[in-house]
Design an enzyme around this catalytic site. Structure first.
Site, PDB file in Angstrom:
ATOM      1  N   GLY A 163     -48.670  22.751 -23.306  1.00  0.00           N
ATOM      2  CA  GLY A 163     -49.827  23.862 -23.926  1.00  0.00           C
ATOM      3  C   GLY A 163     -51.365  24.403 -23.693  1.00  0.00           C
ATOM      4  N   PRO A 223     -54.217  31.372 -16.294  1.00  0.00           N
ATOM      5  CA  PRO A 223     -55.146  32.837 -16.277  1.00  0.00           C
ATOM      6  C   PRO A 223     -54.357  33.696 -15.301  1.00  0.00           C
ATOM      7  CG  PRO A 223     -56.614  31.448 -16.103  1.00  0.00           C
ATOM      8  CD  PRO A 223     -55.443  30.335 -16.339  1.00  0.00           C
ATOM      9  N   ALA A 224     -53.635  34.441 -15.311  1.00  0.00           N
ATOM     10  CA  ALA A 224     -52.437  35.493 -15.282  1.00  0.00           C
ATOM     11  C   ALA A 224     -52.798  36.120 -13.785  1.00  0.00           C
ATOM     12  CB  ALA A 224     -52.318  36.692 -15.755  1.00  0.00           C
ATOM     13  N   GLY A 246     -55.984  35.018 -10.301  1.00  0.00           N
ATOM     14  CA  GLY A 246     -56.529  34.439 -10.258  1.00  0.00           C
ATOM     15  C   GLY A 246     -56.941  34.321  -8.146  1.00  0.00           C
ATOM     16  N   GLY A 306     -57.137  34.013  -4.986  1.00  0.00           N
ATOM     17  CA  GLY A 306     -56.646  33.465  -3.566  1.00  0.00           C
ATOM     18  C   GLY A 306     -57.456  33.270  -2.926  1.00  0.00           C
ATOM     19  N   ASP A 328     -57.109  29.496  -6.508  1.00  0.00           N
ATOM     20  CA  ASP A 328     -55.200  29.148  -5.642  1.00  0.00           C
ATOM     21  C   ASP A 328     -55.644  28.543  -4.160  1.00  0.00           C
ATOM     22  OD1 ASP A 328     -52.369  28.803  -5.780  1.00  0.00           O
ATOM     23  OD2 ASP A 328     -52.866  29.807  -3.485  1.00  0.00           O
ATOM     24  N   TYR A 373     -55.109  26.339   4.524  1.00  0.00           N
ATOM     25  CA  TYR A 373     -56.082  27.062   4.945  1.00  0.00           C
ATOM     26  C   TYR A 373     -57.632  26.379   4.787  1.00  0.00           C
ATOM     27  CZ  TYR A 373     -53.112  29.118   1.465  1.00  0.00           C
ATOM     28  OH  TYR A 373     -52.167  29.852   0.266  1.00  0.00           O
ATOM     29  N   LYS A 415     -51.766  22.820  -2.704  1.00  0.00           N
ATOM     30  CA  LYS A 415     -50.729  22.257  -1.563  1.00  0.00           C
ATOM     31  C   LYS A 415     -50.591  21.603  -1.129  1.00  0.00           C
ATOM     32  CE  LYS A 415     -50.330  27.728  -2.867  1.00  0.00           C
ATOM     33  NZ  LYS A 415     -51.816  28.058  -2.171  1.00  0.00           N
ATOM     34  N   HIS A 451     -46.182  23.103  -0.601  1.00  0.00           N
ATOM     35  CA  HIS A 451     -45.853  24.609  -0.711  1.00  0.00           C
ATOM     36  C   HIS A 451     -45.123  25.466   0.762  1.00  0.00           C
ATOM     37  CE1 HIS A 451     -50.290  26.820   1.952  1.00  0.00           C
ATOM     38  NE2 HIS A 451     -48.931  27.319   1.347  1.00  0.00           N
TER      39      HIS A 451
END
Ligand code: A2P
Length: 316
Positions: free
Chosen positions: A9, A13-14, A16, A18, A43, A48, A77, A110
């Site tokens: 469920g 959200p499409a 995001g 980066g 994300d 990073y 990741k 990753h």
């Protein structure tokens, strides 16, 4: 806003934000700006090098009280030097500490590549672990354990080809829920998209705008600029939109999530507003014709002479 739906469920959200290449001193502001302007999906990744600053920003936003933790979708990741069974959960816990969170929404392996634990970036063959020394299935079992322990709500992978996914799925009853890969009009990933949708795996598109801010060392001398592509620019002009908005909108129409990176307030807002663009059949046909199977991020930096990682991709 479109969402990608999960079996339990949950909704991703499409669009995001980066955070790869978002510098320290800027990334925190970018995250706060994004959330204040309606983003709910951020994300991240340990490699990073900016998760601690993102953690400060998230903590600040959550302290204000209008946005609750459950309103946000945070992805991170596992770096390639923590694939050994005993290293997976400690790496995830470090990320949670840096992000100042109790749980992630999504944790990804990753790359299908393993380094020795003390190696951040490999320089020669000795820096890698072979697939026998660090089998992906063993790393995956730990990812599932982390999910069971409540450290992350969902688990997945990144940079996995259909061949690598097939192999992993054949060894587990509980396969990846998401695969995050490079995806944009020059690399449309049609066969991977089809494979993933048949197998109930969501795709997230990274480098959706062509990642023009990569270092020179990561760029091919003659690489094409996606945002300056004439077809994209013409479609953008027709809709009174920007090239980035056309590309982001196209990504979400194909049912993937997409994580454009920006540290600029205007562009952060512009990228989310891409939901208002209405691409028509002719636009989609013209964008479909742009597929050149061209990769900006080749993974070649993991291939040193003689190691086993020159088979990362199904299509070159
Ligand atoms: P900036 O951070 O200054 O906005 P990708 O998401 O493919 O990695 O691309 C990120 C690059 O695209 C960054 O250089 C980023 O710069 C730039 N960018 C992000 N959004 C836009 C936009 N709406 N228009 C033009 N460039 C953009």
């Amino acid at each position: 806003m479109k969402y990608l739906n999960f079996k339990n469920g949950d909704k991703l959200p499409a669009i995001g934000l980066g955070t790869w290449k978002s510098d320290k001193g800027e990334v925190g502001n970018a995250v706060i700006t994004a959330i204040k302007n309606g983003y709910r999906h951020i994300d991240c990744a340990a490699v990073y090098g900016n998760e601690a600053e993102i953690g400060e920003a998230l903590s600040e936003v959550l302290k204000e009280g209008t946005i609750k933790r459950e309103d946000l979708w945070i992805t991170s990741k596992l770096w390639n030097n923590a694939h050994k069974s005993e290293d997976v959960i400690p790496a995830l816990k470090q990320t949670l500490k840096d992000l100042q969170l109790d749980y992630l929404d999504l944790y990804l392996i990753h790359w299908p590549v393993a380094f020795k634990p003390d190696v951040a970036n490999p320089e020669n063959d000795e820096d890698f672990l072979s697939l026998e020394e660090a089998p992906i299935i063993e790393t995956w079992k730990k990812m599932l354990e982390a999910k069971k322990e409540g450290l992350t709500k969902h688990v997945g992978v990144s940079n996995f080809s259909a061949t690598k996914l097939k192999d992993l799925i054949s060894k587990t009853e509980d396969g990846p829920e998401v695969n995050q890969v490079e995806l944009h009009p020059y690399l449309q990933q049609n066969s991977l998209l089809e494979f993933c949708s048949k197998n109930g795996i969501h795709l997230t598109a990274y480098s959706p705008l062509g990642s023009g801010d990569r270092t020179d060392a990561m760029k091919a001398a003659d690489e094409p600029s996606l945002l300056e592509n004439k077809v994209i620019q013409k479609i953008a002009k027709k809709h009174g939109a920007s090239p980035a908005q056309v590309i982001i909108n196209w990504e979400t129409l194909r049912g993937t999530a997409v994580i454009p990176k920006s540290t600029n307030e205007g562009r952060i807002i512009e990228n989310l507003e891409s939901t208002g663009v209405k691409l028509d059949e002719e636009d989609l046909k013209q964008i479909a014709d742009l597929d050149e199977h061209f990769r900006y991020v080749t993974g070649e930096f993991f291939v040193t002479k003689g190691n086993t990682y020159n088979d990362i991709y199904d299509e070159k």
